[in-house]
Scaffold this active site. Structure first.
Site, short mmCIF file in Angstrom:
data_model
loop_
_atom_site.label_atom_id
_atom_site.label_comp_id
_atom_site.label_asym_id
_atom_site.label_seq_id
_atom_site.Cartn_x
_atom_site.Cartn_y
_atom_site.Cartn_z
N ARG A 1 -0.53 -9.40 12.74
CA ARG A 1 -1.23 -8.24 12.21
C ARG A 1 -2.05 -8.68 11.05
O ARG A 1 -3.24 -8.28 10.77
CB ARG A 1 -0.08 -7.32 11.45
CG ARG A 1 0.53 -6.28 12.60
CD ARG A 1 1.75 -5.78 12.34
NE ARG A 1 1.70 -4.74 11.01
CZ ARG A 1 2.52 -4.69 10.11
NH1 ARG A 1 3.60 -5.53 10.17
NH2 ARG A 1 2.34 -4.04 9.22
N ARG B 1 10.75 -2.17 10.88
CA ARG B 1 9.99 -1.90 12.01
C ARG B 1 9.56 -3.01 12.71
O ARG B 1 9.82 -4.33 12.21
CB ARG B 1 8.61 -1.65 11.21
CG ARG B 1 8.26 -0.60 10.15
CD ARG B 1 7.15 -0.40 9.32
NE ARG B 1 5.95 -0.99 9.76
CZ ARG B 1 4.91 -1.12 9.18
NH1 ARG B 1 4.70 -0.50 8.19
NH2 ARG B 1 3.77 -1.71 9.65
N ARG C 1 -9.39 1.05 8.56
CA ARG C 1 -9.30 -0.30 8.91
C ARG C 1 -10.32 -1.06 9.60
O ARG C 1 -10.24 -2.29 9.93
CB ARG C 1 -8.15 -0.32 9.69
CG ARG C 1 -6.93 -0.81 8.91
CD ARG C 1 -5.65 -0.69 9.97
NE ARG C 1 -4.41 -1.37 9.65
CZ ARG C 1 -3.24 -0.92 8.92
NH1 ARG C 1 -3.31 0.46 8.62
NH2 ARG C 1 -2.10 -1.67 8.99
N LYS D 1 0.95 -1.13 -0.01
CA LYS D 1 -0.04 -0.06 0.26
C LYS D 1 1.03 1.19 0.14
O LYS D 1 0.63 2.37 -0.68
CB LYS D 1 -0.75 0.12 1.10
CG LYS D 1 -1.87 -0.88 1.17
CD LYS D 1 -2.95 -0.74 2.25
CE LYS D 1 -2.56 -1.07 3.80
NZ LYS D 1 -1.85 -2.14 4.00
N ARG E 1 11.09 -6.10 4.47
CA ARG E 1 10.91 -4.69 4.30
C ARG E 1 11.73 -3.93 5.25
O ARG E 1 11.97 -4.37 6.24
CB ARG E 1 9.44 -4.41 4.75
CG ARG E 1 9.02 -2.85 4.77
CD ARG E 1 7.60 -2.36 4.62
NE ARG E 1 6.85 -3.22 5.62
CZ ARG E 1 5.31 -3.19 5.75
NH1 ARG E 1 4.78 -2.46 4.72
NH2 ARG E 1 4.66 -3.77 6.74
#
Ligand code: AMP
Length: 212
Positions: free
Chosen positions: A166, A155, A88, A13, A122
């Site tokens: 998540r 992160r 969300r 995203k 990531r």
């Protein structure tokens, strides 16, 4: 033009929102980035949400909605914006409709196992929020941001266990929004298994069809 980039965590995203922001000249509003900034600056909001973020849970609706409302009232949002990571929950979506009319929701679909791989690899720039992946989208110099030269970080919530948590939170609380937006005729499905440019092309095509 008001867009929502929708999809599970690590679907891409943020990467796509940054590209769309550049192409159409409207800001990307990423609730995750805003919250991480609050945590880094140890603001009252940051202190409240630090643990929630670390656990991969969702922040309180009220706080998130207030944060978005304040952000979209800024002058740079006058011609539209790209919402990334918001809404969300169904509650967030119905609150959003009270103050904004969304043109299109781009729903990125990606296989669950690929999502974990994307999260774990990531790396983000803590300074300018650019997003990389050690394998799929590496920076020119390993560990260094192409755009501002800062050191990239992983992160905390991209460690495998939290990334899986998540995904579960997404399935329980966020996925129902797909039907919610589909019923309103706003949802366009995007195949997120393509590379960054392949996903971007699908999005641009969908946007230009809506804005003909
Ligand atoms: P993201 O960068 O979009 O993956 O968001 C990182 C984290 O910020 C999420 O795991 C949540 O804890 C929190 N967060 C971001 N956006 C929202 C939202 N719209 N509602 C609740 N929590 C959010």
């Amino acid at each position: 033009m008001k867009l929502v980039i929708f999809g599970p965590p690590s679907a891409g995203k943020g990467t796509q929102a940054q590209k769309l922001s550049k192409k159409y000249g409207i800001p990307q509003i990423a609730t995750g980035d805003l919250l991480r900034e609050h945590v880094a600056k140890k603001t009252p909001i940051g202190i409240k949400v630090k643990e929630i973020l670390e656990q991969g849970k969702l922040g309180p609706d009220e706080l998130i909605i207030e944060m978005i409302k304040e952000r979209v009232s800024q002058p740079d949002c006058a011609n539209g914006y790209i919402l990334d990571g918001f809404p969300r929950t169904i509650n967030q979506a119905s609150e959003l409709e009270k103050f904004a009319s969304i043109d299109i929701v781009l729903n990125i679909g990606v296989d669950m196992e690929l999502l974990v791989e994307r999260a774990v690899g990531r790396r983000i720039c803590p300074k300018c929020t650019a997003v990389y992946h050690v394998e799929f989208n590496p920076p020119k110099v390993p560990g260094i941001c192409d755009k501002c030269g800062s050191e990239l970080v992983q992160r905390d919530d991209d460690k495998e266990q939290t990334a899986r948590k998540r995904l579960k939170v997404y399935q329980d609380q966020t996925e129902p929004l797909i039907e919610y937006f589909r019923q309103k005729g706003k949802l366009v499905d995007i195949d997120g298994s393509f590379g960054i440019d392949g996903v971007f092309e699908q999005m641009v095509r969908a946007i230009e069809k809506t804005h003909k």
